[in-house]
Each structure stands twice: as C-alpha cells, then as structure tokens.
Scaffold this active site. Structure first.
Site, PDB file in Angstrom:
ATOM      1  N   HIS A 188       0.872  -1.179   0.000  1.00 52.67           N
ATOM      2  CA  HIS A 188       0.000   0.000   0.000  1.00 52.67           C
ATOM      3  C   HIS A 188       0.909   1.229   0.000  1.00 52.67           C
ATOM      4  O   HIS A 188       2.031   1.174   0.520  1.00 52.67           O
ATOM      5  CB  HIS A 188      -0.852  -0.036   1.277  1.00 52.67           C
ATOM      6  CG  HIS A 188      -1.870   1.044   1.395  1.00 52.67           C
ATOM      7  ND1 HIS A 188      -1.556   2.326   1.791  1.00 52.67           N
ATOM      8  CD2 HIS A 188      -3.208   1.038   1.185  1.00 52.67           C
ATOM      9  CE1 HIS A 188      -2.662   3.057   1.813  1.00 52.67           C
ATOM     10  NE2 HIS A 188      -3.676   2.300   1.461  1.00 52.67           N
ATOM     11  N   ASP A 248       3.398  -4.163   8.193  1.00 53.07           N
ATOM     12  CA  ASP A 248       2.175  -3.386   8.034  1.00 53.07           C
ATOM     13  C   ASP A 248       1.014  -4.369   8.187  1.00 53.07           C
ATOM     14  O   ASP A 248       0.703  -5.129   7.269  1.00 53.07           O
ATOM     15  CB  ASP A 248       2.174  -2.712   6.659  1.00 53.07           C
ATOM     16  CG  ASP A 248       0.835  -2.044   6.349  1.00 53.07           C
ATOM     17  OD1 ASP A 248      -0.058  -2.052   7.223  1.00 53.07           O
ATOM     18  OD2 ASP A 248       0.689  -1.523   5.222  1.00 53.07           O
ATOM     19  N   CYS A 258      -4.791   2.448  -3.598  1.00 52.97           N
ATOM     20  CA  CYS A 258      -3.537   2.957  -3.019  1.00 52.97           C
ATOM     21  C   CYS A 258      -2.399   1.960  -3.182  1.00 52.97           C
ATOM     22  O   CYS A 258      -1.541   1.835  -2.301  1.00 52.97           O
ATOM     23  CB  CYS A 258      -3.705   3.340  -1.549  1.00 52.97           C
ATOM     24  SG  CYS A 258      -4.879   4.646  -1.294  1.00 52.97           S
ATOM     25  N   GLN A 305      -4.241  -5.003   7.257  1.00 59.98           N
ATOM     26  CA  GLN A 305      -5.258  -5.950   6.776  1.00 59.98           C
ATOM     27  C   GLN A 305      -5.150  -7.285   7.500  1.00 59.98           C
ATOM     28  O   GLN A 305      -5.824  -8.251   7.124  1.00 59.98           O
ATOM     29  CB  GLN A 305      -5.117  -6.164   5.255  1.00 59.98           C
ATOM     30  CG  GLN A 305      -5.302  -4.911   4.426  1.00 59.98           C
ATOM     31  CD  GLN A 305      -6.738  -4.375   4.449  1.00 59.98           C
ATOM     32  OE1 GLN A 305      -7.669  -5.025   4.938  1.00 59.98           O
ATOM     33  NE2 GLN A 305      -6.921  -3.172   3.939  1.00 59.98           N
ATOM     34  N   LYS A 313     -10.254   0.019  10.625  1.00 59.53           N
ATOM     35  CA  LYS A 313     -10.500  -1.183   9.816  1.00 59.53           C
ATOM     36  C   LYS A 313     -10.891  -2.371  10.690  1.00 59.53           C
ATOM     37  O   LYS A 313     -11.117  -3.466  10.189  1.00 59.53           O
ATOM     38  CB  LYS A 313      -9.237  -1.546   9.020  1.00 59.53           C
ATOM     39  CG  LYS A 313      -8.878  -0.541   7.936  1.00 59.53           C
ATOM     40  CD  LYS A 313      -7.712  -1.057   7.136  1.00 59.53           C
ATOM     41  CE  LYS A 313      -6.986   0.010   6.364  1.00 59.53           C
ATOM     42  NZ  LYS A 313      -7.685   0.489   5.181  1.00 59.53           N
TER      43      LYS A 313
HETATM   44  N1  7TS Z   1      -1.589  -0.617   4.691  1.00 57.90           N
HETATM   45  C1  7TS Z   1      -2.511  -1.411   4.120  1.00 57.90           C
HETATM   46  C2  7TS Z   1      -2.150  -2.813   3.761  1.00 57.90           C
HETATM   47  C3  7TS Z   1      -3.785  -0.909   3.883  1.00 57.90           C
HETATM   48  O1  7TS Z   1      -4.704  -1.701   3.327  1.00 57.90           O
HETATM   49  C4  7TS Z   1      -4.091   0.426   4.238  1.00 57.90           C
HETATM   50  C5  7TS Z   1      -5.424   1.053   3.939  1.00 57.90           C
HETATM   51  C6  7TS Z   1      -3.091   1.190   4.867  1.00 57.90           C
HETATM   52  C7  7TS Z   1      -1.855   0.635   5.063  1.00 57.90           C
HETATM   53  C8  7TS Z   1      -3.326   2.595   5.306  1.00 57.90           C
HETATM   54  O2  7TS Z   1      -4.271   2.650   6.316  1.00 57.90           O
HETATM   55  P1  7TS Z   1      -4.718   4.074   6.884  1.00 57.90           P
HETATM   56  O3  7TS Z   1      -5.750   3.736   7.894  1.00 57.90           O
HETATM   57  O4  7TS Z   1      -3.509   4.690   7.469  1.00 57.90           O
HETATM   58  O5  7TS Z   1      -5.258   4.833   5.720  1.00 57.90           O
HETATM   59  N2  7TS Z   1      -6.102   0.455   2.869  1.00 57.90           N
HETATM   60  C9  7TS Z   1      -7.172   0.954   2.214  1.00 57.90           C
HETATM   61  C10 7TS Z   1      -7.776   0.257   1.171  1.00 57.90           C
HETATM   62  O6  7TS Z   1      -7.436  -0.849   0.789  1.00 57.90           O
HETATM   63  N3  7TS Z   1      -8.789   0.997   0.703  1.00 57.90           N
HETATM   64  O7  7TS Z   1      -8.836   2.133   1.410  1.00 57.90           O
HETATM   65  C11 7TS Z   1      -7.833   2.120   2.344  1.00 57.90           C
END
Ligand code: 7TS
Length: 416
Positions: A126, A203, A369, A206, A229
């Site tokens: 990501h 990371d 992303c 997910q 999430k």
């Molecule tokens: N890493 C992964 C693997 C992610 O899926 C996401 C967000 C992030 C980092 C960043 O998370 P944040 O909460 O800091 O934004 N993924 C997604 C997605 O798949 N669709 O919208 C956000």
C-alpha cells in the site's frame, strides 16, 4: 474437525448501519478493507465518555479526567493483550497505520540510516508502506528495493539472496495485501533480516482486524495497524515496537505530553510510549478501539479468520462463474484474506462500481492505493469486494447478480 464459527445474524444486529437502504435496497457493504462498520458497543463506549465523563487525559486531578485517563490506559492494555505485546508500554497510539509508518521513517529512518543503506519492501505494498521510504530515499540517499511477486501474487522469496545484503537496514512488508489478499508468512523474512542485523516492520493493517496476530511470537521489531478497519473509530492507529528500539529513537513530533521536563535550556523526553504521543491524544477514539478489541476478542480471532476464509472461498467460486471475469491473487483461500479483486472484460471498474451501487452493492474501484502493484499487473484499476465479520453469503450472491445486471446493461447500451 469442527471449526469455530460466527453467529453472523446476531453480529449484524449490533451494526445499525446494516439496516440502511441504498437506492431502495438493503445495503450490501463490501468495502470493509477500506474501513469497517462500527458496532453499537463501540459507538456506546465513545458516547458514554462524551456524555458522562469527558475531560482531557493526563492533566486533571478531578474525577472526570482521572476516569478518562484510566480508560485510555486500559485501552492501551487491551490493544497490547490483543496482539500479544509483552506490555502496554510497547503500544504507541497514532492516527492510523500511515502515521505509524511515517513515525518510523521519520524517527528511526532519519536518525539511524545513512546514504547507501538499503530498505527492502515488496511490490504489493500500500502507498503507506511505499511513499515514506521513497521520501526517505530522496532525502538521505538510502536505496529502496522491492521483493517481486510470483505469477499468482505471492512474494517471490527466491530473490532474497540477491535483494538482501549487509547494507539492508530495514525490511518492511504487508502481512496481508489489500489488493491480492495474499497472506505472507512473516517468519522466513524475519529470520533472514535479523541474521543480517536489519529490523523488520510489518504493516498489519489488513491482518490484525481479520486473524490472530501475536507480535511477540513473530519477533518482529515493529507492527503497524489502523483502528478504523477493525470496528474501531477513525483517527486512532497503533504502532507496536520493541522497547529498546522505541527508547533509542528520537521523538517524531514534539510539544505537550511527550516531555517529562521543559526548561529554558534543557528538555527531557517522557518515557516510551508517551514520548511519541505529542499533544492531546485521540483518547475517546482509543477507548472506542478498546471496545472494538473487546468485541473481536469475544468473537475469537480464530473464528473471525475461519468465517472470512469460508466467505472468501465462496466469493472466489461465485465471482469466477461470471463469464469474462478475471480474479487477481492466489486461488487458495488458505493463504488469502477476505478480499476479492477482479475485473470484468470490457467494463471499466469505476463504471462497474457505479452500476453495482445502483443495486445497493458497495465495492471499491481504482488502484486501492497500490499503484506500483497495478503497474506490475499491467492494470490501471480493479474492482474489489472485501468482507468482514458481518458479511454473509447472500451478499456474495447479490454481488454476482449485480455484476450480471451491469454486464447486461452495458452490452445493451453498446448494441444500441
Ligand atoms: N496498509 C494497508 C495494507 C492498507 O490496506 C491500508 C489502507 C493502509 C496501510 C493505510 O491505512 P490508513 O488507515 O492509514 O489509511 N487500505 C485501504 C484500502 O485498501 N482501501 O482504502 C484504504
């Protein structure tokens, strides 16, 4: 063998938003990988603080402030237990996973890395685990390398011998891909990285919401994820770190709360983890995250994982039935989280998502992303359905039916 299962009908009653209608139909929410919905237990936990004992933490000696501080500290302890952290002191609250990874790039990266040092990431990251390292590379002359993928989207570890070297200082990768769904076993990467003296950052954005994770057993150095999430509110994320590393790192941001003493010519940092939490923290959100952790713990993360494995297996089978559909990532649900990313022949994913929305089905379309990954796949965009504890098989059926309808509509339009 009997598997632990979830009572999805009972779970759905905890999520008021799932009774909403979209375009005259019950909502079919298939975008939990972007952000999950929230149960009453989380909404109530935050509402209770705001209504009955709201006051800033770490400041007052009066009842409200002491109560809020105690609940905030308890939320940190809950998160620590949830991911197998040896202590609450290893848990830094951030805004989200993105901020946790930036904290590492700014504090660890800028302090400990020098020109010529190498950072190893992967092609499926990501942007949150991609851009901060490239930013660091531009600024400090460190080199970023990427582990390539096998044709079905797993990390190609056969390349490790050439990618790792004495110069590798950081290895950072997604535990579960938000596009391909592939679950990476961190163990071999951690072993190889540690043998070279490199640190490992995972990371887990997910992973933590969807499966049991134990950071102590993994022996990773840092682990990042977002609260929103995993049934929690927005604005709260987590960085787990080994204590010695957190103690050696300089602060990321500075101001109130992160100091133990400020004089005109001396400043002493606060102890870890507060050293990394400048200013009034998102303590109501942290308390909400604590309630989310309670909710998930009650369901049992093994049961959550099993439920998602089952519904993903069903979705992989049903979506693949539709003529002209291509699904990306491994076909084996055992190494796949609850996301199914696909394209339908001749239909742009944005058009598809718009037509699915007309049927009340919410999916995400775009590059999610992960533009470098899409470049590798030779694609500009994909559509993605993602599942969580409240997802049920009839929603997969609704998705498939809506894809058929979208195809029929567009084909009729083309014939005209
Ligand atoms: N890493 C992964 C693997 C992610 O899926 C996401 C967000 C992030 C980092 C960043 O998370 P944040 O909460 O800091 O934004 N993924 C997604 C997605 O798949 N669709 O919208 C956000």
């Amino acid at each position: 063998m009997s598997h632990p299962t979830l009572d999805v009908a009972a779970i759905r009653r905890d999520f008021p938003i799932l009774s909403e209608q979209v375009n005259g139909r019950p909502v079919v929410f298939l975008d939990s990988a972007a952000s999950s919905q929230k149960p009453l237990q989380v909404l109530d936990a935050m509402d209770t603080v705001y209504r009955h004992r709201y006051a800033n933490v770490h400041r007052g000696v009066y009842v409200f402030s002491e109560a809020a501080t105690a609940e905030y500290d308890e939320a940190r302890a809950k998160v620590a237990r949830f991911i197998g952290s040896p202590s609450a002191d290893n848990i830094v609250f951030t805004r989200n996973a993105t901020e946790a990874l930036n904290l590492l790039a700014y504090s660890y990266g800028r302090h400990f890395l020098k020109a010529g040092d190498e950072i190893l990431i992967t092609e499926l990251e990501h942007h949150a685990n991609f851009v901060p390292w490239f930013h660091l590379a531009q600024e400090k002359g460190v080199v970023v390398k990427c582990i390539p993928l096998t044709p079905d989207g797993q990390l190609d570890l056969s390349q490790l011998d050439t990618l790792l070297s004495e110069r590798t200082r950081i290895v950072s990768f997604a535990h579960v891909s938000n596009v391909l769904g592939v679950i990476t076993d961190p163990a071999p990467l951690i072993k190889r990285a540690h043998a070279l003296g490199a640190i490992v950052i995972i990371d887990g954005s997910q992973a933590v919401p969807h499966m049991p994770v134990n950071v102590a057993e993994l022996d990773c150095d840092f682990y990042a994820f977002s609260g929103h999430k995993m049934l929690g509110p927005t604005g709260i994320g987590v960085l787990y770190g080994k204590k010695a590393l957190l103690e050696a790192m300089p602060p990321f941001m500075s101001g109130g709360d992160m100091i133990s003493y400020v004089g005109f010519d001396t400043i002493r940092w606060n102890d870890v983890p507060l050293k990394f939490e400048a200013g009034t923290p998102a303590f109501v959100e942290a308390i909400g995250l604590g309630a989310a952790v309670d909710y998930l713990s009650k369901l049992g993360m093994a049961a959550v994982r099993e439920h998602e494995r089952e519904i993903t297996a069903y979705a992989l089978e049903r979506v693949a039935e539709v003529p002209g559909v291509t699904i990306y990532g491994p076909t084996d649900p055992a190494i796949r989280g609850g996301v199914v990313t696909f394209n339908v022949d001749q239909i742009h994913p944005h058009d598809l998502a718009t037509l699915l929305d007309q049927e009340g089905v919410a999916v995400r379309a775009g590059h999610h992303c992960a533009q470098p990954l899409h470049q590798r796949l030779g694609l500009a965009a994909t559509a993605r359905a993602s599942f969580y504890v409240y997802s049920q098989p009839n929603e997969v059926d609704a998705l498939v039916e809506a894809i058929y309808k979208a195809k029929a509509k567009l084909q009729t339009r083309r014939r005209r």
